[in-house]
Design a protein around this motif. Structure first.
Motif, PDB file in Angstrom:
ATOM      1  N   ASN A 193       8.793   0.828   2.978  1.00 22.60           N
ATOM      2  CA  ASN A 193       7.531   0.342   3.560  1.00 22.60           C
ATOM      3  C   ASN A 193       7.784  -0.770   4.574  1.00 22.60           C
ATOM      4  N   ARG A 231       4.193   8.038  12.994  1.00 25.37           N
ATOM      5  CA  ARG A 231       4.191   8.119  11.537  1.00 25.37           C
ATOM      6  C   ARG A 231       4.998   9.304  11.038  1.00 25.37           C
ATOM      7  N   SER A 235       3.341   5.412   5.195  1.00 26.12           N
ATOM      8  CA  SER A 235       3.865   6.503   6.020  1.00 26.12           C
ATOM      9  C   SER A 235       2.766   7.227   6.796  1.00 26.12           C
ATOM     10  N   SER A 236       1.522   6.919   6.525  1.00 25.33           N
ATOM     11  CA  SER A 236       0.404   7.556   7.213  1.00 25.33           C
ATOM     12  C   SER A 236       0.071   6.891   8.540  1.00 25.33           C
ATOM     13  N   TYR A 237       0.696   5.771   8.822  1.00 27.72           N
ATOM     14  CA  TYR A 237       0.340   4.996  10.005  1.00 27.72           C
ATOM     15  C   TYR A 237       1.454   4.969  11.043  1.00 27.72           C
ATOM     16  N   GLY A 254       0.808  -1.209   0.000  1.00 29.08           N
ATOM     17  CA  GLY A 254       0.000   0.000   0.000  1.00 29.08           C
ATOM     18  C   GLY A 254       0.838   1.254   0.000  1.00 29.08           C
ATOM     19  N   ARG A 255       0.280   2.295  -0.557  1.00 25.91           N
ATOM     20  CA  ARG A 255       1.019   3.539  -0.708  1.00 25.91           C
ATOM     21  C   ARG A 255       0.880   4.446   0.494  1.00 25.91           C
ATOM     22  N   THR A 256       0.106   4.034   1.496  1.00 26.42           N
ATOM     23  CA  THR A 256      -0.150   4.901   2.638  1.00 26.42           C
ATOM     24  C   THR A 256       0.618   4.479   3.880  1.00 26.42           C
ATOM     25  N   ASN A 297      10.334   4.350   5.632  1.00 23.35           N
ATOM     26  CA  ASN A 297       9.131   4.603   4.828  1.00 23.35           C
ATOM     27  C   ASN A 297       9.382   4.389   3.337  1.00 23.35           C
TER      28      ASN A 297
END
Length: 122
Positions: free
Chosen positions: A77, A53, A30-32, A26-28, A74
């Motif tokens: 990932n 994050r 770094s959002s977590y 997933g591309r998100t 990040n």
């Protein structure tokens, strides 16, 4: 949606080290916020460490302080758990998790990996 896959577990002698990795899809990523937990047979799942994050700040359980280090990359990932001076009581299945905040509360995490077994022999 984030899928997490742990690796790096295995059998190690007491006093040894292991580095666990958790790769996320997933591309998100770094959002977590990310965390490591573990669960030994017959025991509840236990928080070990979490990393934010954004600024990379970390939080550790007392059982992990001074021996375990959490970090994240990040660009790859991936989140890591470096474990040193391992003890037989560290034997457990180790899980990584992704959530909104770097806290030690299981229900704050939305996504979980399948776990990787760590066995420490005496």
């Amino acid at each position: 949606q984030v899928q997490l896959v742990e690796s790096g577990g295995g059998l190690v002698q007491a006093g040894g080290s292991l580095r666990l990795s958790c790769a996320a899809s997933g591309r998100t990523f770094s959002s977590y916020a990310l965390a490591w937990f573990r669960q030994a047979p017959g025991k509840e799942r236990e928080f070990l460490a979490a990393i934010s994050r954004s600024d990379g700040s970390t939080t550790y359980a007392d059982s992990a302080k001074g021996r375990f280090t959490i970090s994240r990359n990040n660009a790859k990932n991936t989140v890591y758990l470096q474990m040193n001076s391992l003890k037989p009581e560290d034997t457990a299945v180790y899980y990584c998790a992704a959530g909104a905040r770097p806290v030690g509360i299981i229900r704050q995490y939305y996504y979980w990996g399948q776990g990787t077994q760590v066995t420490v022999s005496s």
